[in-house]
Scaffold this active site. Sequence first.
Site, PDB file in Angstrom:
ATOM      1  N   LYS A 135       0.804  -1.223   0.000  1.00  0.00           N
ATOM      2  CA  LYS A 135       0.000   0.000   0.000  1.00  0.00           C
ATOM      3  C   LYS A 135       0.840   1.277   0.000  1.00  0.00           C
ATOM      4  O   LYS A 135       0.293   2.364  -0.187  1.00  0.00           O
ATOM      5  CB  LYS A 135      -0.968  -0.021   1.177  1.00  0.00           C
ATOM      6  CG  LYS A 135      -2.076  -1.042   0.999  1.00  0.00           C
ATOM      7  CD  LYS A 135      -2.955  -0.666  -0.174  1.00  0.00           C
ATOM      8  CE  LYS A 135      -4.171  -1.551  -0.262  1.00  0.00           C
ATOM      9  NZ  LYS A 135      -5.159  -1.041  -1.215  1.00  0.00           N
TER      10      LYS A 135
HETATM   11  N1  PMP Z   1      -3.073  -7.408   2.022  1.00  0.00           N
HETATM   12  C1  PMP Z   1      -2.974  -6.441   2.938  1.00  0.00           C
HETATM   13  C2  PMP Z   1      -2.170  -6.701   4.161  1.00  0.00           C
HETATM   14  C3  PMP Z   1      -3.649  -5.216   2.757  1.00  0.00           C
HETATM   15  O1  PMP Z   1      -3.546  -4.247   3.695  1.00  0.00           O
HETATM   16  C4  PMP Z   1      -4.410  -5.038   1.591  1.00  0.00           C
HETATM   17  C5  PMP Z   1      -5.142  -3.760   1.367  1.00  0.00           C
HETATM   18  N2  PMP Z   1      -6.253  -3.575   2.198  1.00  0.00           N
HETATM   19  C6  PMP Z   1      -4.530  -6.088   0.684  1.00  0.00           C
HETATM   20  C7  PMP Z   1      -3.817  -7.243   0.902  1.00  0.00           C
HETATM   21  C8  PMP Z   1      -5.457  -6.009  -0.505  1.00  0.00           C
HETATM   22  O2  PMP Z   1      -5.088  -5.193  -1.530  1.00  0.00           O
HETATM   23  P1  PMP Z   1      -6.157  -4.413  -2.417  1.00  0.00           P
HETATM   24  O3  PMP Z   1      -6.750  -3.322  -1.555  1.00  0.00           O
HETATM   25  O4  PMP Z   1      -5.346  -3.863  -3.529  1.00  0.00           O
HETATM   26  O5  PMP Z   1      -7.229  -5.351  -2.880  1.00  0.00           O
END
Ligand code: PMP
Length: 323
Positions: A44
């Site tokens: 992120k």
């Molecule tokens: N894994 C973790 C630890 C996250 O914080 C996130 C984001 N919320 C994700 C996976 C998922 O990614 P995305 O928001 O791009 O679907």
Amino acid sequence: MSSKYNNVLEMVGNTPVLKINNIDTGKCNLYVKMESLNPFGSIKDRVGLKMIEDAETQGLIKEGSTIIESTAGNTGLGLALAAKLKGYNLILVIPDKMSEEKIMHLEAMGVEIIMTRSDVENGHPEHYQSIAEKLLESTPNSFFANQFENQSNPKVHFETTGPEIWSQMEGEIDAFVAGVGTGGTISGVGEFLKSKNPDIKIVIADPVGSVIADAVNNGEFKYDGGSWYVEGIGEDYIPGNLNLDIIDEGIYVSDKEAFHMIDLLLQKEGILAGSSCGTLVDAAVKWCKAQTEPKTVVTLVCDTGNKYLSKAFNKDWIKKNIN
Ligand code: PMP
């Protein structure tokens, strides 16, 4: 890529890909992209930086602006990194199930945090996204980053994460596995990889209780109040940033399987991975084992296990909560 940098923001992205060697993956080769090596320890960081850069370019924020976001923590940290260095205020609305380590890291950054309930559905007035929207109305000169709808989120993965994977794998990839929080990662990476080779399978790893895998596999879903301990993935609705058209399959992973897998990754591969990575790697291994021909599969270590030492790597917490 140079290893001498002038600014920590230059260190976001360009993460390495690592082969899994000691976990049984059937006939397949499995690789993980180490997003845990970003400056604040998660995938992120890319999204936080990109949302701020794009808002600057579009004139949506300027000196003195306040950025508001609803987040499981990691997007908050990515935003905090870029906002701090660029001089913006930041207010984060965070559901109360998120790990203490992430909250403490945000507090150390001097970010304003509003904790909300994890046990309410999207659309409920106390849901973290509803609270963020209300805050926006009452805060002057504010900007809602809104990772669930903001196009900068899938875009950064289309422009960076996807091309990095394609080039690191030298085009040799049969499937990509990821979870869905906002859908930004899987949509951006998936769209990029399919633009290079439409035969690449895009597979969702979904916690049991989430509706995403049902939506993919059955074309319909009903949220029945389920919950899960892995953080950052799984939803009770389909987020705006998830492009279901490019998803081929959804694989279900229980908390027990996910927390067992991150333990295995640490013991067998020396990878200290966050909880969502347990879900992703377990799903990737299930996909691998279902193949009758050798295939090459890529998934992600979305964040570092350092963020979950008090939970996922704490035997007492595991004993009490995961069975
Ligand atoms: N894994 C973790 C630890 C996250 O914080 C996130 C984001 N919320 C994700 C996976 C998922 O990614 P995305 O928001 O791009 O679907």
